[in-house]
Write a protein that holds these residues in place. Structure first.
Motif, mmCIF file in Angstrom:
data_model
loop_
_atom_site.group_PDB
_atom_site.id
_atom_site.type_symbol
_atom_site.label_atom_id
_atom_site.label_comp_id
_atom_site.label_asym_id
_atom_site.label_seq_id
_atom_site.Cartn_x
_atom_site.Cartn_y
_atom_site.Cartn_z
ATOM 1 N N GLU A 181 0.809 -1.216 0.000
ATOM 2 C CA GLU A 181 0.000 0.000 0.000
ATOM 3 C C GLU A 181 0.848 1.275 0.000
ATOM 4 O OE1 GLU A 181 -3.878 -0.066 0.306
ATOM 5 O OE2 GLU A 181 -2.959 -1.680 -0.853
ATOM 6 N N SER A 217 -5.514 3.992 0.687
ATOM 7 C CA SER A 217 -6.963 3.921 0.894
ATOM 8 C C SER A 217 -7.578 5.309 0.982
ATOM 9 C CB SER A 217 -7.274 3.124 2.168
ATOM 10 O OG SER A 217 -8.674 3.057 2.382
ATOM 11 N N LEU A 259 -9.148 5.213 -2.461
ATOM 12 C CA LEU A 259 -10.334 4.377 -2.284
ATOM 13 C C LEU A 259 -11.457 5.034 -1.494
ATOM 14 C CD1 LEU A 259 -8.521 0.986 -1.520
ATOM 15 C CD2 LEU A 259 -9.271 1.894 -3.744
ATOM 16 N N GLU A 260 -11.109 5.839 -0.488
ATOM 17 C CA GLU A 260 -12.138 6.399 0.402
ATOM 18 C C GLU A 260 -12.693 7.718 -0.118
ATOM 19 O OE1 GLU A 260 -10.386 6.821 4.244
ATOM 20 O OE2 GLU A 260 -9.865 4.690 4.411
#
Length: 531
Positions: free
Chosen positions: A33, A186, A190-191
C-alpha cells in the motif's frame, strides 16, 4: 524496491502505451500500500527534497569505483545521466537489499538532516546492496530528477483499471497538496473524504494547437473567442471563507499572491475560477518576464507588491455556490462568470474578466489574432459554446491559435552534449547576434530542438572538428553556421548579457544559404520588443 525498479525498467524500455498501462496496472494491484502511494507521488512529480548535492555524489561514486574524478566526469558527459553513470561505474552488488520503496523514501527524507559523513556512508552502503537497475532508480530518487515517460493521464488510466474507479474521479482525487509520507492509498484513492476537498482544485482542461485552417471548425456562430494570455494558468478557490490559489503544475501558491486575499468576503464561497495570473505594472498588462520577479520568491515584499502587482484574468468558472458546473455548456458558465464579475468588480479589485471578442466571420477572428501582441497576448483561444469543461488535453472543443513566432538569424557559438538518446551528440546549442559597435557576437538564446536526427549528427561531427575551447561539458566553436531561431515572446532583461530574454527559443532551420555576416544584430532583435 525490487518491484518498483522492475516497473521503472519496463516503463523506460518501451514506447508502447499499452505495455506501460499494463505494467502500471499490475503494479498497482500487487505492490504494498505505501509503495503504491509513493509511486503515484513520484510519477506525479511529488518527490522529497534532494538530501545530497550532486558534486558530493560524483566524488563518492568515483572513489567507490576507484577511478579518477576526471574520468568519471568524462563518462558522465558521454552517458548524459548522473544516475546511469553511477550505476555503470560502481562495482557489482555484493549483497541484495530487501527494503521496500517506502522504507527507502523515508530514509532519504531523514537523510537530509544528517552529517556529510553519514550521508556518504548511507549512499555507499546502498549502492553496494542494489543491482544495476535498482541502483539507477535509487540514485534517481536521491537526486530528485526522476523523470520517466509516463503522463498523469496514463497513470490515472492504469489506476482506474486496478481499482475500477472512474478516471475523472481519480484525477480529482490526486489533485491537491497531499503528503505521501502521511497519506494512505486507501484515503487517497479508495475512500470518500469530503473534508479533503476543501482546498482541492479540479483537473485542468487543456487545449490543442489549432490544426489546419480556422474555417475548418465550421459555423463561426457556434464558437467563442478570447485572447490567450501569457501568464500563469491557475485555479482560484474560495470555500469556507478561505482562499486557495493553485498553479497548473498542482502547486499551492496562495502566499505568492497576497493581492487575491481581497476575494475572501467579496467572491461568494463555493466558487472556483479558471484564470491567468498576469503582472500588472502601472495599471497595464506586463510581460512574462515581469511576472518572473514574483515566481519563486519566498517573501513578497511591500516594495515588490507596489512595483509589480498582479491581477487575475478569469475566463471560466468551474464551481458556483458550491456546485460543480463543469458539465454545463461553456456559454452558460461564461454568463455566470460575467454576472459574478459585474457584482464584484471595481477599479482596484484584482479580478479582471477575459473579454470575449465580437465577430461575425472567421476573417474577423483572424484579424484579431494579428493584433495579439498589441494586447500582450500569445494569440487566441477558441471555445465551442456548448462545450463542457473536460479533464486533461482533449481535441475538438477548445483550440489555441497562437500568433506566428518571431524569428531572427543567429550564429552558433557554443555547444553541449544532449541528454537521453542524444547524450553522445552535441545537440544543445547557444546562439549569438552581432553587436555592431563592438563588432562581436553576443549570446542571446539557447536551443536544442528543431533539427532532424541527420542534421544533428552532421552538426555534431562538425563541432568535434571545429572546437576552439572547452569549458567542462561545453565547447566554444568557430563561428560559421547560421540558424533561424524562432521564439514566442521577447522582453528586456538585466539578467542576460544581451539585455534581452526570449520565450521558448527553438531552431526553425539551418541557414546553409547564409554566412555569419548576414546574421541579425542585437539592435534588430531589440526592435522586436513591444513598445
Amino acid at each position: 524496491m525490487k518491484k518498483f525498479a522492475a516497473l521503472i525498467k519496463t516503463l523506460d524500455t518501451t514506447n508502447k502505451t499499452s505495455l506501460k498501462v499494463e505494467a502500471l496496472t499490475n503494479y498497482f494491484k500487487e505492490a504494498p500500500e505505501k509503495d503504491k502511494v509513493w509511486t503515484i507521488a513520484i510519477l506525479s512529480h511529488r518527490r522529497p527534497p534532494r538530501p545530497v548535492n550532486t558534486t558530493l555524489m560524483r566524488n563518492w561514486a568515483s572513489e567507490l569505483a576507484e577511478i579518477p574524478l576526471w574520468l568519471f566526469e568524462e563518462s558522465y558527459h558521454i552517458v548524459g545521466d548522473l544516475a546511469e553513470t553511477i550505476a555503470l561505474v560502481i562495482p557489482p552488488a555484493e549483497e541484495s537489499s530487501e527494503k521496500s520503496l517506502n522504507q527507502f523514501l523515508q530514509e532519504i527524507i531523514e537523510l537530509k538532516s544528517r552529517s556529510e559523513e553519514e550521508k556518504k556512508d548511507y549512499l555507499l552502503e546502498n549502492w553496494l546492496a542494489l543491482n544495476y537497475y535498482e541502483r539507477f532508480v535509487f540514485t534517481k530518487l536521491i537526486t530528485g530528477s526522476f523523470r520517466i515517460g509516463v503522463s498523469q493521464k496514463l497513470m490515472t488510466r492504469a489506476l482506474s483499471r486496478a481499482t475500477d474507479i472512474d478516471e475523472d474521479i481519480l484525477a480529482y482525487k490526486m489533485m491537491g497538496n497531499w503528503n505521501p509520507s502521511e497519506t494512505s492509498f486507501s484515503s487517497l484513492i479508495l475512500e470518500e473524504n469530503e473534508e479533503d476537498y476543501l482546498s482541492k482544485p479540479y483537473p485542468f482542461y487543456l487545449a490543442y494547437a489549432l490544426e489546419g485552417d480556422v474555417e475548418d471548425l465550421g459555423d463561426v456562430s457556434q464558437w467563442s473567442a478570447e485572447h490567450k494570455w501569457d501568464g500563469i494558468r491557475s485555479q482560484v478557490i474560495v470555500r469556507n471563507d478561505e482562499l486557495f490559489v493553485w498553479s497548473r503544475g498542482e502547486e499551492l501558491v496562495t502566499d505568492k499572491y497576497p493581492e487575491f486575499q481581497e476575494f475572501v468576503g467579496t467572491i461568494p464561497n463555493g466558487t472556483v475560477l479558471d484564470a491567468e495570473i498576469l503582472s500588472y505594472p502601472n495599471g497595464q498588462i506586463g510581460t512574462f518576464n515581469d511576472l518572473q520577479t514574483r515566481i519563486g520568491r519566498k517573501n513578497i515584499s511591500k516594495n515588490l507588491l507596489k512595483k509589480n502587482p498582479v491581477i487575475l484574468k478569469a475566463y471560466d468558472i468551474l464551481e458556483w455556490k458550491g456546485k460543480d458546473i463543469r458539465n454545463h455548456p461553456f456559454a452558460e458558465r461564461r454568463k455566470i462568470l460575467e454576472l459574478l464579475y459585474a457584482e464584484v468588480s471595481s477599479e482596484d479589485f484584482p479580478l479582471h474578466l477575459s473579454e470575449k471578442i465580437s465577430f461575425q466571420s472567421w476573417a474577423e477572428v483572424a484579424e484579431e489574432r494579428e493584433r495579439a501582441r498589441e494586447e500582450k497576448s500569445e494569440g487566441l483561444m477558441l471555445k465551442r459554446l456548448d462545450s463542457p469543461y473536460l479533464v486533461g488535453r482533449k481535441k475538438g472543443d477548445w483550440w489555441k491559435w497562437k500568433v506566428d513566432p518571431l524569428t531572427v538569424d543567429a550564429v552558433l557559438t557554443y555547444a553541449m552534449r544532449g541528454h537521453g538518446r542524444r547524450s553522445n551528440l552535441f545537440t544543445d546549442y547557444t546562439f549569438g547576434l552581432w553587436d555592431e559597435e563592438k563588432k562581436e557576437l553576443v549570446t542571446f538564446a539557447k536551443a536544442y530542438s528543431g533539427l532532424t536526427d541527420a542534421e544533428f549528427r552532421k552538426l555534431d561531427n562538425w563541432i568535434k572538428k571545429n572546437t576552439l575551447e572547452r569549458f567542462g561539458p561545453v565547447r566554444s566553436v568557430t563561428p560559421h553556421h547560421v540558424f533561424e531561431i524562432a521564439f514566442e515572446g521577447i522582453a528586456e532583461s538585466k539578467r542576460h548579457k544581451s539585455g534581452v530574454a526570449t520565450r521558448f527559443p527553438r531552431m526553425v532551420r539551418w541557414r546553409t544559404d547564409k554566412n555569419i555576416h548576414e546574421a541579425n544584430t542585437l539592435e534588430e532583435l531589440k526592435a522586436l520588443i513591444p513598445k
